[in-house]
Design a protein around this motif. Structure first.
Motif, short mmCIF file in Angstrom:
data_model
loop_
_atom_site.label_atom_id
_atom_site.label_comp_id
_atom_site.label_asym_id
_atom_site.label_seq_id
_atom_site.Cartn_x
_atom_site.Cartn_y
_atom_site.Cartn_z
N UNK A 281 4.73 10.71 53.28
CA UNK A 281 5.56 10.88 52.75
C UNK A 281 7.29 11.06 53.47
N UNK A 282 6.50 12.78 53.47
CA UNK A 282 7.65 12.92 54.56
C UNK A 282 8.14 12.50 55.38
N UNK A 283 7.68 12.88 57.25
CA UNK A 283 7.39 12.25 58.21
C UNK A 283 8.15 10.48 58.38
N UNK A 284 7.03 10.15 57.30
CA UNK A 284 7.27 8.70 57.75
C UNK A 284 8.74 8.17 56.49
N UNK A 285 9.20 8.84 55.69
CA UNK A 285 10.90 8.38 54.57
C UNK A 285 11.12 9.03 56.30
#
Length: 300
Positions: free
Chosen positions: A238-242
């Motif tokens: 969620x964090x890095x991929x977003x």
């Protein structure tokens, strides 16, 4: 000494390489998300896994949130929150609910429908021009999804319809792609992600607290493994991929960004094979049909 033409091409070429690098990294990161969800669900409920995912991502980006929130126009905050709901909040719960009954590999395959919804919403809401081949691709994609359900065995799997939770999640993704491309493209990736995930974490916190999480954590076997998988899902999936995805939309456009869908099922199927999930050749053929439709939708 390079000529003017070479100097002119050097920058765009580097940008294209960077875009493809982000593309591959996103495929690996998001493609691994489906098996991480499955690991989290071994001890926790779908609402708990999704909530841990969102809270972990929001907490990791909290310092960035404080640096950007004061610089963001107040009128844009509701749009960013809506983007967070469509791109992270709602799909996080839908995917976890789906994977209580279907394999992670099937969820990864169905996720390949995202670019089709991106086209549908871009055309219907923003009146973008549409070619006949894109409509053909849309029809092929729908046929591929139906065949994928049939290949999984509607008659033998009483819970095959849980796959529609994934389809609904891909609709959220498609709408978010169109939304970001038309209304939020001027914002930095970190700015969008940190603000949207802060609010998603706020929404997810009461859900986690009122779900008997601490009781389950103290009693469930393998709780630490499931917690680690859910937190990793939040930080990376969620964090890095977003951040990477919003950057890809800004630098390469909505359609190219939605093509990350090409890589996700391959990674998801790989993890599914390692996890011993049942994957038959007919499912792979159906996935190829969906990809063919997606290709027609995106081909220039």
């Amino acid at each position: 000494m390079p000529d003017v033409r070479n100097r002119y091409l050097y920058g765009p070429m580097n940008q294209r390489l960077l875009n493809w690098g982000i593309f591959l990294l996103l495929s690996l990161t998001w493609g691994s998300s489906f098996i991480l969800m499955k690991l989290g669900l071994e001890s926790f409920s779908p609402y708990q896994v999704a909530s841990i995912r969102l809270i972990s991502a929001g907490l990791a980006l909290l310092p960035v949130f404080f640096s950007y929130i004061g610089k963001t126009p107040l009128k844009k905050i509701p749009v960013i929150i809506l983007s967070g709901l469509l791109g992270n909040g709602i799909p996080a719960y839908l995917f976890c609910i789906a994977e209580t009954r279907i394999d992670s590999s099937l969820a990864g395959m169905l996720n390949s429908f995202t670019p089709v919804f991106a086209l549908i919403f871009t055309v219907s809401l923003f009146h973008a021009p549409v070619a006949k081949r894109q409509l053909t691709g849309l029809a092929i994609g729908f046929v591929g999804v139906i065949c994928l359900f049939l290949a999984k065995g509607i008659g033998t799997n009483a819970y095959w319809y849980y796959g529609f939770f994934v389809i609904l999640a891909t609709a959220c993704y498609g709408l978010n792609i169109a939304l970001v491309h038309h209304y939020l493209k001027e914002f930095a990736s970190l700015q969008l992600v940190s603000i949207s995930l802060f609010f998603m974490a706020l929404f997810a916190l009461p859900i986690l607290l009122f779900s008997d999480f601490f009781t389950v954590f103290g009693q469930a076997e393998g709780a630490y493994t499931s917690l680690a998988a859910s937190v990793t899902l939040g930080l990376m999936g969620t964090g890095v991929a977003s951040i990477l995805f919003y950057q890809l939309i800004r630098s390469a456009g909505a359609i190219f960004a939605s093509m990350v869908t090409y890589g996700l099922p391959v990674v998801a199927i790989g993890w599914g094979v390692l996890a011993g999930e049942d994957i038959n050749p007919l499912q792979v053929i159906c996935l190829a049909v969906i990809m063919g439709g997606v290709y027609l939708v995106n081909r220039k």
